[in-house]
Write a protein that holds these residues in place. Structure first.
Motif, PDB file in Angstrom:
ATOM      1  N   PHE A 157      -3.792 -14.767  -0.824  1.00 59.76           N
ATOM      2  CA  PHE A 157      -2.482 -14.218  -1.160  1.00 59.76           C
ATOM      3  C   PHE A 157      -2.291 -14.045  -2.666  1.00 59.76           C
ATOM      4  O   PHE A 157      -1.483 -13.219  -3.092  1.00 59.76           O
ATOM      5  N   SER A 158      -3.030 -14.794  -3.460  1.00 62.80           N
ATOM      6  CA  SER A 158      -2.908 -14.660  -4.914  1.00 62.80           C
ATOM      7  C   SER A 158      -3.753 -13.524  -5.465  1.00 62.80           C
ATOM      8  O   SER A 158      -3.328 -12.825  -6.395  1.00 62.80           O
ATOM      9  N   ASN A 159      -4.929 -13.304  -4.886  1.00 68.62           N
ATOM     10  CA  ASN A 159      -5.889 -12.397  -5.520  1.00 68.62           C
ATOM     11  C   ASN A 159      -6.453 -11.289  -4.639  1.00 68.62           C
ATOM     12  O   ASN A 159      -7.073 -10.366  -5.152  1.00 68.62           O
ATOM     13  N   LYS A 160      -6.259 -11.376  -3.324  1.00 68.43           N
ATOM     14  CA  LYS A 160      -6.900 -10.399  -2.444  1.00 68.43           C
ATOM     15  C   LYS A 160      -5.940  -9.636  -1.548  1.00 68.43           C
ATOM     16  O   LYS A 160      -6.295  -8.585  -1.021  1.00 68.43           O
ATOM     17  N   PHE A 161      -4.765 -10.148  -1.335  1.00 64.88           N
ATOM     18  CA  PHE A 161      -3.823  -9.524  -0.409  1.00 64.88           C
ATOM     19  C   PHE A 161      -3.381  -8.166  -0.934  1.00 64.88           C
ATOM     20  O   PHE A 161      -3.038  -8.020  -2.105  1.00 64.88           O
ATOM     21  N   SER A 162      -3.380  -7.158  -0.050  1.00 62.88           N
ATOM     22  CA  SER A 162      -3.032  -5.791  -0.442  1.00 62.88           C
ATOM     23  C   SER A 162      -1.621  -5.453   0.017  1.00 62.88           C
ATOM     24  O   SER A 162      -1.375  -5.239   1.208  1.00 62.88           O
ATOM     25  N   PHE A 163      -0.698  -5.387  -0.924  1.00 62.67           N
ATOM     26  CA  PHE A 163       0.653  -4.947  -0.596  1.00 62.67           C
ATOM     27  C   PHE A 163       0.658  -3.460  -0.241  1.00 62.67           C
ATOM     28  O   PHE A 163       1.475  -3.006   0.556  1.00 62.67           O
ATOM     29  N   LYS A 164      -0.276  -2.711  -0.816  1.00 63.65           N
ATOM     30  CA  LYS A 164      -0.358  -1.289  -0.496  1.00 63.65           C
ATOM     31  C   LYS A 164      -0.638  -1.092   0.988  1.00 63.65           C
ATOM     32  O   LYS A 164       0.016  -0.278   1.655  1.00 63.65           O
ATOM     33  N   ASP A 165      -1.593  -1.845   1.505  1.00 67.11           N
ATOM     34  CA  ASP A 165      -1.903  -1.746   2.940  1.00 67.11           C
ATOM     35  C   ASP A 165      -0.709  -2.188   3.781  1.00 67.11           C
ATOM     36  O   ASP A 165      -0.406  -1.587   4.818  1.00 67.11           O
ATOM     37  N   ALA A 166      -0.038  -3.257   3.331  1.00 66.04           N
ATOM     38  CA  ALA A 166       1.120  -3.752   4.076  1.00 66.04           C
ATOM     39  C   ALA A 166       2.244  -2.714   4.085  1.00 66.04           C
ATOM     40  O   ALA A 166       2.924  -2.525   5.098  1.00 66.04           O
ATOM     41  N   MET A 167       2.450  -2.035   2.966  1.00 63.92           N
ATOM     42  CA  MET A 167       3.470  -0.978   2.908  1.00 63.92           C
ATOM     43  C   MET A 167       3.131   0.164   3.852  1.00 63.92           C
ATOM     44  O   MET A 167       4.008   0.709   4.533  1.00 63.92           O
ATOM     45  N   GLN A 168       1.862   0.528   3.903  1.00 59.57           N
ATOM     46  CA  GLN A 168       1.453   1.605   4.797  1.00 59.57           C
ATOM     47  C   GLN A 168       1.703   1.238   6.254  1.00 59.57           C
ATOM     48  O   GLN A 168       2.162   2.054   7.045  1.00 59.57           O
ATOM     49  N   ARG A 169       1.402  -0.035   6.580  1.00 55.46           N
ATOM     50  CA  ARG A 169       1.632  -0.464   7.956  1.00 55.46           C
ATOM     51  C   ARG A 169       3.119  -0.465   8.287  1.00 55.46           C
ATOM     52  O   ARG A 169       3.528  -0.131   9.404  1.00 55.46           O
ATOM     53  N   SER A 170       3.945  -0.856   7.329  1.00 56.26           N
ATOM     54  CA  SER A 170       5.369  -1.035   7.594  1.00 56.26           C
ATOM     55  C   SER A 170       6.170   0.259   7.521  1.00 56.26           C
ATOM     56  O   SER A 170       7.126   0.438   8.264  1.00 56.26           O
ATOM     57  N   ILE A 171       5.798   1.139   6.618  1.00 57.07           N
ATOM     58  CA  ILE A 171       6.636   2.310   6.349  1.00 57.07           C
ATOM     59  C   ILE A 171       5.925   3.618   6.660  1.00 57.07           C
ATOM     60  O   ILE A 171       6.375   4.412   7.486  1.00 57.07           O
ATOM     61  N   VAL A 172       4.773   3.846   6.030  1.00 56.20           N
ATOM     62  CA  VAL A 172       4.118   5.144   6.151  1.00 56.20           C
ATOM     63  C   VAL A 172       3.681   5.412   7.583  1.00 56.20           C
ATOM     64  O   VAL A 172       3.872   6.519   8.109  1.00 56.20           O
ATOM     65  N   SER A 173       3.097   4.416   8.249  1.00 63.45           N
ATOM     66  CA  SER A 173       2.634   4.634   9.613  1.00 63.45           C
ATOM     67  C   SER A 173       3.798   4.966  10.537  1.00 63.45           C
ATOM     68  O   SER A 173       3.673   5.802  11.439  1.00 63.45           O
ATOM     69  N   TYR A 174       4.949   4.337  10.308  1.00 64.88           N
ATOM     70  CA  TYR A 174       6.130   4.660  11.125  1.00 64.88           C
ATOM     71  C   TYR A 174       6.542   6.116  10.930  1.00 64.88           C
ATOM     72  O   TYR A 174       6.857   6.831  11.889  1.00 64.88           O
ATOM     73  N   LEU A 175       6.540   6.575   9.685  1.00 66.47           N
ATOM     74  CA  LEU A 175       6.941   7.950   9.411  1.00 66.47           C
ATOM     75  C   LEU A 175       6.048   8.944  10.142  1.00 66.47           C
ATOM     76  O   LEU A 175       6.510   9.956  10.667  1.00 66.47           O
ATOM     77  N   TYR A 176       4.756   8.650  10.166  1.00 68.01           N
ATOM     78  CA  TYR A 176       3.841   9.534  10.899  1.00 68.01           C
ATOM     79  C   TYR A 176       4.112   9.495  12.397  1.00 68.01           C
ATOM     80  O   TYR A 176       4.178  10.528  13.062  1.00 68.01           O
ATOM     81  N   MET A 177       4.277   8.287  12.946  1.00 65.86           N
ATOM     82  CA  MET A 177       4.477   8.155  14.386  1.00 65.86           C
ATOM     83  C   MET A 177       5.768   8.837  14.837  1.00 65.86           C
ATOM     84  O   MET A 177       5.834   9.413  15.915  1.00 65.86           O
ATOM     85  N   GLN A 178       6.806   8.769  14.012  1.00 65.70           N
ATOM     86  CA  GLN A 178       8.103   9.336  14.381  1.00 65.70           C
ATOM     87  C   GLN A 178       8.276  10.780  13.883  1.00 65.70           C
ATOM     88  O   GLN A 178       9.362  11.345  14.040  1.00 65.70           O
ATOM     89  N   ASP A 179       7.214  11.299  13.253  1.00 68.72           N
ATOM     90  CA  ASP A 179       7.281  12.654  12.707  1.00 68.72           C
ATOM     91  C   ASP A 179       8.494  12.806  11.783  1.00 68.72           C
ATOM     92  O   ASP A 179       9.262  13.776  11.859  1.00 68.72           O
ATOM     93  N   SER A 180       8.670  11.797  10.917  1.00 67.83           N
ATOM     94  CA  SER A 180       9.848  11.764  10.050  1.00 67.83           C
ATOM     95  C   SER A 180       9.531  12.096   8.599  1.00 67.83           C
ATOM     96  O   SER A 180      10.409  12.008   7.735  1.00 67.83           O
ATOM     97  N   LEU A 181       8.275  12.486   8.313  1.00 67.45           N
ATOM     98  CA  LEU A 181       7.921  12.753   6.920  1.00 67.45           C
ATOM     99  C   LEU A 181       8.748  13.894   6.332  1.00 67.45           C
ATOM    100  O   LEU A 181       9.083  13.890   5.144  1.00 67.45           O
ATOM    101  N   LYS A 182       9.119  14.873   7.162  1.00 70.39           N
ATOM    102  CA  LYS A 182       9.879  16.020   6.652  1.00 70.39           C
ATOM    103  C   LYS A 182      11.269  15.621   6.180  1.00 70.39           C
ATOM    104  O   LYS A 182      11.889  16.314   5.377  1.00 70.39           O
ATOM    105  N   HIS A 183      11.778  14.485   6.694  1.00 77.08           N
ATOM    106  CA  HIS A 183      13.109  14.009   6.286  1.00 77.08           C
ATOM    107  C   HIS A 183      13.035  12.962   5.152  1.00 77.08           C
ATOM    108  O   HIS A 183      14.072  12.555   4.646  1.00 77.08           O
TER     109      HIS A 183
END
Length: 380
Positions: A224-250
């Motif tokens: 958690f101090s040196n290897k954990f990727s917040f970028k990957d966590a953000m993609q799982r939490s936000i970006v992947s949802y936008l793709y699944m819900q086809d919400s990127l246009k909004h």
């Protein structure tokens, strides 16, 4: 991030209030005094606040949030007995004196945190390090063999499994050992080898209980101090949802998500498990050194529950080190509470020369009592 929490009528916790949860918080008290209940409640509220941040990030960007938080699905293991429907437990959790989440009579109230303003948004990761972690090496060897394990054990085990993807080796000088991960296909084994080369490697599941409990703890701290990727966590939490819900246009973000402050909260049960007192102190020093100096632009905050007076006394040593020392602690950033009779006693105080100290006099009562008994019997 300034947090406050108030807990009432939660099992052994009668009336608990912390006006400012410090980045390094230590709880000490008798078995059954409520240390784990307090930590689990704090982690629960932090998790809910994390989800409210994700929800607000989507709302602030023009996307309808899908997240619905239901109290029954949030309460794991024993918390259902305190905060479930029909129970008397109450929690009030507030961040930055602005956003408040409540649980009262089994009902979750998030209306005061429904819209977190973009400048206040944070990305959070909540980690639990269970006191049952010495069973993790066996779980690692026989994945899926523990269907009845508690939620908190599974959280620790899954995080440890992810950590091994990134942390292939780790020095554990307080054990006199080095850890290495050997991978064969999808299967991995964790080995410890003596630093002095006195004998060969031993698989973690065959080592002592102290090694089995402290190796996952330090591995998770390193992860958690040196290897954990917040970028990957953000993609799982936000970006992947936008793709699944086809919400990127909004999606019209009014801020860069990568600019959000990022914090990992580690909640650790009994860091001292099965360690000799000297090793307890050295382990805490390595733990503090690791989390105080993360490699990425995020912070790692610790909340620990312990029975060890050695650890609490040793914190005074870390408080006296100069600021440049890698494991130095600052009194303004830490607090030690003793749980007694359902309430908190703050053990931090200032000396005459205005230096922070942990008042450990009450924690020496047992040793003093043993010495008094010995002297009384010896004088007969």
């Amino acid at each position: 991030m300034k947090e406050s929490i108030e807990i009432k009528n939660a099992g052994p916790l009668r009336n608990i209030r912390i006006d400012h949860v410090k980045p390094f918080t230590v709880l000490i008290g008798n078995s059954g005094s409520g240390k784990s209940v307090l930590m689990k409640t704090l982690m629960l509220m932090r998790y809910i606040y994390k989800m409210m941040n994700i929800r607000s990030a989507l709302k602030n960007s023009g996307v309808k949030s899908p997240f619905r938080l239901h109290i029954k699905t949030l309460l794991h293991d024993d918390l259902i007995n305190y905060f479930g429907p029909g129970k008397d437990g109450e929690v009030v959790y507030t961040v930055n004196d602005k956003y408040t989440i409540r649980i009262t009579k089994g009902r979750l109230d998030t209306k005061d945190a429904e819209r977190i303003l973009s400048p206040d948004l944070m990305f959070l990761k909540e980690s639990w390090v269970t006191d049952m972690r010495s069973a993790i090496p066996m779980w690692l060897d026989k994945r899926g063999a523990l269907p009845d394990a508690s939620f908190y054990f599974k959280e620790t085990a899954e995080d440890f499994n992810k950590a091994l993807d990134c942390v292939n080796q780790l020095d554990l000088p307080f054990l006199g050992m080095n850890m290495k991960v050997h991978a064969s296909g999808r299967k991995r084994k964790v080995y410890l080898s003596p630093i002095n080369g006195g004998y060969g490697s031993i698989e973690l599941r065959h080592t002592s209980s102290g090694m089995q409990s402290s190796t996952p703890l330090l591995t998770l701290a390193e992860y958690f101090s040196n290897k954990f990727s917040f970028k990957d966590a953000m993609q799982r939490s936000i970006v992947s949802y936008l793709y699944m819900q086809d919400s990127l246009k909004h999606f019209r973000p009014d801020m860069e998500f990568s600019d959000m402050p990022r914090v990992v909260h580690m909640h650790i049960e009994e860091p001292e498990l099965s360690l000799f007192p000297d090793a307890q102190c050295d382990m805490i020093e390595q733990l503090v050194k690791t989390v105080r100096n993360p490699a990425d632009d995020h912070s790692v905050e610790l909340t620990m529950a312990t029975h060890s007076p050695y650890i609490v006394n040793f914190l005074n040593v870390l408080l006296r080190h100069p600021a440049e020392y890698p494991a130095a602690l600052r009194g303004e950033e830490m607090v030690v509470y003793r749980l007694y009779d359902g309430e908190l006693q703050n053990l931090m105080s200032l000396t005459r020369d205005n230096k922070w100290i942990v008042d450990t006099r009450d924690l020496s009562e047992t040793m003093t009592g043993i010495l008094d008994q010995y002297r009384h019997l010896n004088s007969r």
